[in-house]
Design a protein around this motif. Structure first.
Motif, PDB file in Angstrom:
ATOM      1  N   ARG A 247     -34.651 -47.209  13.355  1.00 53.02           N
ATOM      2  CA  ARG A 247     -34.885 -47.629  14.736  1.00 53.02           C
ATOM      3  C   ARG A 247     -34.291 -46.635  15.717  1.00 53.02           C
ATOM      4  O   ARG A 247     -34.741 -46.523  16.859  1.00 53.02           O
ATOM      5  N   SER A 248     -33.268 -45.918  15.274  1.00 53.63           N
ATOM      6  CA  SER A 248     -32.621 -44.932  16.127  1.00 53.63           C
ATOM      7  C   SER A 248     -31.966 -43.886  15.246  1.00 53.63           C
ATOM      8  O   SER A 248     -31.679 -44.138  14.068  1.00 53.63           O
ATOM      9  N   ALA A 249     -31.729 -42.715  15.809  1.00 47.35           N
ATOM     10  CA  ALA A 249     -31.007 -41.651  15.114  1.00 47.35           C
ATOM     11  C   ALA A 249     -30.010 -41.032  16.075  1.00 47.35           C
ATOM     12  O   ALA A 249     -30.256 -40.961  17.286  1.00 47.35           O
ATOM     13  N   VAL A 250     -28.877 -40.601  15.532  1.00 49.78           N
ATOM     14  CA  VAL A 250     -27.870 -39.896  16.329  1.00 49.78           C
ATOM     15  C   VAL A 250     -27.640 -38.548  15.675  1.00 49.78           C
ATOM     16  O   VAL A 250     -27.228 -38.477  14.508  1.00 49.78           O
ATOM     17  N   LEU A 251     -27.924 -37.486  16.403  1.00 47.00           N
ATOM     18  CA  LEU A 251     -27.752 -36.131  15.888  1.00 47.00           C
ATOM     19  C   LEU A 251     -26.345 -35.655  16.234  1.00 47.00           C
ATOM     20  O   LEU A 251     -26.052 -35.325  17.384  1.00 47.00           O
ATOM     21  N   CYS A 252     -25.482 -35.654  15.233  1.00 47.09           N
ATOM     22  CA  CYS A 252     -24.077 -35.289  15.419  1.00 47.09           C
ATOM     23  C   CYS A 252     -23.839 -33.919  14.800  1.00 47.09           C
ATOM     24  O   CYS A 252     -23.054 -33.756  13.852  1.00 47.09           O
ATOM     25  N   VAL A 253     -24.542 -32.956  15.338  1.00 49.74           N
ATOM     26  CA  VAL A 253     -24.506 -31.573  14.865  1.00 49.74           C
ATOM     27  C   VAL A 253     -24.401 -30.686  16.102  1.00 49.74           C
ATOM     28  O   VAL A 253     -24.625 -31.146  17.225  1.00 49.74           O
ATOM     29  N   PRO A 254     -24.046 -29.405  15.949  1.00 46.01           N
ATOM     30  CA  PRO A 254     -23.989 -28.519  17.109  1.00 46.01           C
ATOM     31  C   PRO A 254     -25.303 -28.484  17.875  1.00 46.01           C
ATOM     32  O   PRO A 254     -26.386 -28.663  17.297  1.00 46.01           O
ATOM     33  N   ALA A 255     -25.216 -28.267  19.170  1.00 46.25           N
ATOM     34  CA  ALA A 255     -26.402 -28.305  20.030  1.00 46.25           C
ATOM     35  C   ALA A 255     -27.533 -27.402  19.534  1.00 46.25           C
ATOM     36  O   ALA A 255     -28.695 -27.837  19.525  1.00 46.25           O
ATOM     37  N   PRO A 256     -27.285 -26.148  19.121  1.00 46.17           N
ATOM     38  CA  PRO A 256     -28.401 -25.329  18.641  1.00 46.17           C
ATOM     39  C   PRO A 256     -29.097 -25.938  17.418  1.00 46.17           C
ATOM     40  O   PRO A 256     -30.314 -25.811  17.264  1.00 46.17           O
ATOM     41  N   VAL A 257     -28.333 -26.615  16.558  1.00 48.86           N
ATOM     42  CA  VAL A 257     -28.918 -27.266  15.391  1.00 48.86           C
ATOM     43  C   VAL A 257     -29.709 -28.497  15.827  1.00 48.86           C
ATOM     44  O   VAL A 257     -30.813 -28.752  15.339  1.00 48.86           O
ATOM     45  N   PHE A 272     -30.081 -28.508  28.748  1.00 43.74           N
ATOM     46  CA  PHE A 272     -28.674 -28.622  28.381  1.00 43.74           C
ATOM     47  C   PHE A 272     -28.462 -28.235  26.918  1.00 43.74           C
ATOM     48  O   PHE A 272     -27.503 -27.529  26.587  1.00 43.74           O
ATOM     49  N   LEU A 273     -29.356 -28.691  26.035  1.00 42.57           N
ATOM     50  CA  LEU A 273     -29.229 -28.334  24.624  1.00 42.57           C
ATOM     51  C   LEU A 273     -29.216 -26.818  24.447  1.00 42.57           C
ATOM     52  O   LEU A 273     -28.417 -26.273  23.678  1.00 42.57           O
ATOM     53  N   ARG A 274     -30.085 -26.122  25.161  1.00 32.89           N
ATOM     54  CA  ARG A 274     -30.165 -24.662  25.026  1.00 32.89           C
ATOM     55  C   ARG A 274     -28.997 -23.956  25.698  1.00 32.89           C
ATOM     56  O   ARG A 274     -28.622 -22.852  25.290  1.00 32.89           O
ATOM     57  N   ALA A 275     -28.428 -24.587  26.720  1.00 29.96           N
ATOM     58  CA  ALA A 275     -27.289 -23.979  27.412  1.00 29.96           C
ATOM     59  C   ALA A 275     -25.988 -24.140  26.637  1.00 29.96           C
ATOM     60  O   ALA A 275     -25.024 -23.409  26.878  1.00 29.96           O
ATOM     61  N   CYS A 276     -25.950 -25.094  25.696  1.00 27.43           N
ATOM     62  CA  CYS A 276     -24.717 -25.366  24.940  1.00 27.43           C
ATOM     63  C   CYS A 276     -24.605 -24.424  23.750  1.00 27.43           C
ATOM     64  O   CYS A 276     -24.840 -24.805  22.597  1.00 27.43           O
ATOM     65  N   THR A 277     -24.259 -23.196  24.050  1.00 30.55           N
ATOM     66  CA  THR A 277     -24.066 -22.202  23.008  1.00 30.55           C
ATOM     67  C   THR A 277     -22.705 -22.381  22.346  1.00 30.55           C
ATOM     68  O   THR A 277     -21.810 -23.028  22.900  1.00 30.55           O
ATOM     69  N   PHE A 278     -22.561 -21.782  21.173  1.00 26.55           N
ATOM     70  CA  PHE A 278     -21.329 -21.903  20.399  1.00 26.55           C
ATOM     71  C   PHE A 278     -20.757 -20.525  20.080  1.00 26.55           C
ATOM     72  O   PHE A 278     -21.505 -19.548  19.967  1.00 26.55           O
ATOM     73  N   TRP A 413     -19.585 -30.750  22.018  1.00 33.23           N
ATOM     74  CA  TRP A 413     -20.373 -30.022  23.008  1.00 33.23           C
ATOM     75  C   TRP A 413     -20.940 -30.950  24.083  1.00 33.23           C
ATOM     76  O   TRP A 413     -21.141 -30.523  25.226  1.00 33.23           O
ATOM     77  N   VAL A 414     -21.222 -32.208  23.743  1.00 32.08           N
ATOM     78  CA  VAL A 414     -21.716 -33.162  24.741  1.00 32.08           C
ATOM     79  C   VAL A 414     -20.687 -33.349  25.852  1.00 32.08           C
ATOM     80  O   VAL A 414     -21.026 -33.440  27.028  1.00 32.08           O
ATOM     81  N   MET A 415     -19.407 -33.378  25.460  1.00 30.90           N
ATOM     82  CA  MET A 415     -18.332 -33.561  26.438  1.00 30.90           C
ATOM     83  C   MET A 415     -17.869 -32.235  27.024  1.00 30.90           C
ATOM     84  O   MET A 415     -17.045 -32.222  27.943  1.00 30.90           O
ATOM     85  N   LEU A 416     -18.398 -31.108  26.501  1.00 29.76           N
ATOM     86  CA  LEU A 416     -17.884 -29.772  26.842  1.00 29.76           C
ATOM     87  C   LEU A 416     -16.364 -29.755  26.685  1.00 29.76           C
ATOM     88  O   LEU A 416     -15.624 -29.237  27.524  1.00 29.76           O
ATOM     89  N   ARG A 417     -15.930 -30.317  25.570  1.00 25.86           N
ATOM     90  CA  ARG A 417     -14.503 -30.455  25.283  1.00 25.86           C
ATOM     91  C   ARG A 417     -14.257 -29.990  23.850  1.00 25.86           C
ATOM     92  O   ARG A 417     -14.417 -30.761  22.904  1.00 25.86           O
TER      93      ARG A 417
END
Length: 459
Positions: A247-257, A272-278, A413-417
């Protein structure tokens, strides 16, 4: 086709395990898929011959880690399992180590800064202290520092404030290039965690919390998710050769992935996903036959080696000083952190050459190191830490305001923390967004009360 799961969580790092924990408490059927053969992600530790070796994260704090401490309390982890480190952080300058970095006493002792730079450090601390309430780690995009990079922000102060304080801290703990990363997330984090005297570690390794969470969850390791597709009000995942629906999925991986996995991500999420580089990270663990440490008049936990002094190392961590249980009695354990400028070349080289190069460089600070090393282990993460660029900072508010959808995201990366607390908070937030969208669970067993934090209440 009826979804087989309530929620599929991709990634068994701290964000994924936290999200799964919160959703399971709410009575949902949750399964975690992890490509590697272990949980913890960058919080993983492994054991060898009586040594406990932390592959990624090194410490947490008694302050600024509220969500982490709430999880620990909920799981019944006693305070003595999260002991205080109690050692100093030093910086190398002029041929010797200067202790006191990340302590209020630095304005008096210098901690490697000359008098004029020390005066500017006082000015920086006064400016940040007067605006402390505006530096909310959950909203780094709203601070008075705006979208300035660390280097741009440092131009208002003596050059040494950058070269012997901001750069070595950013370069070692975050793996950042100060010309690319925004200062706001860094200031938010430093203000939240406070002086190094409050830093702590997990007694049995930095993966303690991850292991405790995983014990209560349905975690499938060695299961690689290749694609995630949103379909109307559900999600289809390609896991190995199988198809899983939820019913739902949570992607808990780095933004580029995450951007690569989510085949039909909505257009308003992509900027935002593309701006969140590592930034990549690399370190070498050295198992020693005796407890060596960098030369300093005060016992050190970390020695920072600024770019102005060293182009191979960014820091040396004294693990057996972090906690005596990290090494057998009479032995030692050091972690050598690579300089971000050298990591691409080091990652491309054979591991023995990489280890040799870092050990030779560290001999300058730790006499006798090469002779004392019995084993070396190289730990490298292509997606080491979120870079927190000004572009990501500017795009974050719109991303956070998006409506709840079948596919959610979590990670530091979501929190930029760039810290495990950022991952825990992001996991809790993603769980809250999932729960706001799903109907009551289909399970008939007793549901557990779940905390349903919003972005405002995870602070």
């Amino acid at each position: 086709m009826s979804p087989g799961l309530d929620v599929a969580v991709v990634g068994a790092g701290m964000a994924g395990l936290t999200a799964a924990h919160e959703l399971r408490r709410a009575g949902l059927e949750v399964r975690v898929f992890e490509a590697r053969d272990h949980v913890g992600g960058r919080m993983r530790s492994f054991r060898r011959d009586g040594y406990t070796i932390d592959e990624g994260a090194e410490q947490i704090s008694a302050h600024g880690y509220r969500a982490t401490w709430e999880l620990l309390a909920r799981l019944g982890v006693p305070d003595h399992d999260v002991p205080r480190i109690g050692r100093s952080v030093g910086v190398w300058r002029g041929g010797r180590a200067h202790p006191g970095v990340a302590e209020l006493s630095a304005v008096l002792t210098g901690a490697g800064l000359p008098p004029r730079a020390r005066a500017d450090l006082v000015r920086l601390m006064a400016w940040a202290g007067a605006r402390r309430g505006a530096f909310d780690a959950d909203h780094p995009e709203r601070t008075p520092a705006g979208a300035l990079t660390v280097r741009e922000f440092a131009r208002r102060y003596h050059r040494d404030v950058h070269d012997y304080l901001l750069q070595p801290v950013a370069g070692s703990f975050f793996g950042w290039d100060t010309a690319r990363s925004a200062v706001a997330p860094m200031l938010c984090l430093l203000l939240a965690v406070g002086p190094a005297a409050g830093w702590r570690t997990y007694r049995d390794g930095m993966d303690l919390l991850a292991r405790r969470l995983a014990e209560q969850l349905d975690v499938r390791t060695g299961r690689t998710v290749h694609e995630v597709v949103t379909e109307a009000d559900s999600v289809r995942l390609r896991v190995g050769d199988d198809t899983v629906t939820a019913r739902s999925a949570v992607l808990c991986v780095p933004a580029p992935v995450a951007a690569r996995l989510h085949a039909n991500a909505p257009a308003d999420e992509l900027p935002f996903l593309r701006a969140c580089t590592f930034t990549p990270t690399l370190k070498v663990s050295c198992l020693l036959d005796r407890p060596l440490a960098p030369r300093c008049r005060t016992p050190l936990y970390v020695l920072l080696t600024p770019d102005a002094e060293d182009d191979v190392l960014s820091a040396i961590i004294v693990d057996h000083a972090k906690h005596p249980g990290r090494a057998p009695a009479g032995r030692g354990l050091l972690t050598l952190m690579a300089d971000a400028r050298r990591i691409p070349d080091l990652m491309a080289a054979p591991e023995n050459q990489t280890a040799d190069r870092l050990v030779r460089a560290a001999g300058r600070y730790v006499p006798g190191l090469e002779a004392a090393v019995k084993h070396r282990f190289v730990h490298a993460f292509t997606h080491g830490l979120p870079e927190a660029t000004p572009d990501a900072l500017r795009r974050r508010a719109r991303f956070m305001a998006r409506p709840a959808r079948p596919v959610e995201y979590a990670g530091d990366w979501v929190m930029l923390r760039p810290a495990s607390e950022g991952a825990v908070r992001a996991g809790a937030l993603a769980a809250s967004r999932v729960l706001s969208r799903l109907r009551p669970p289909r399970t008939t067993g007793p549901a557990h009360p779940a905390a349903r934090p919003t972005e405002e209440t995870v602070s």
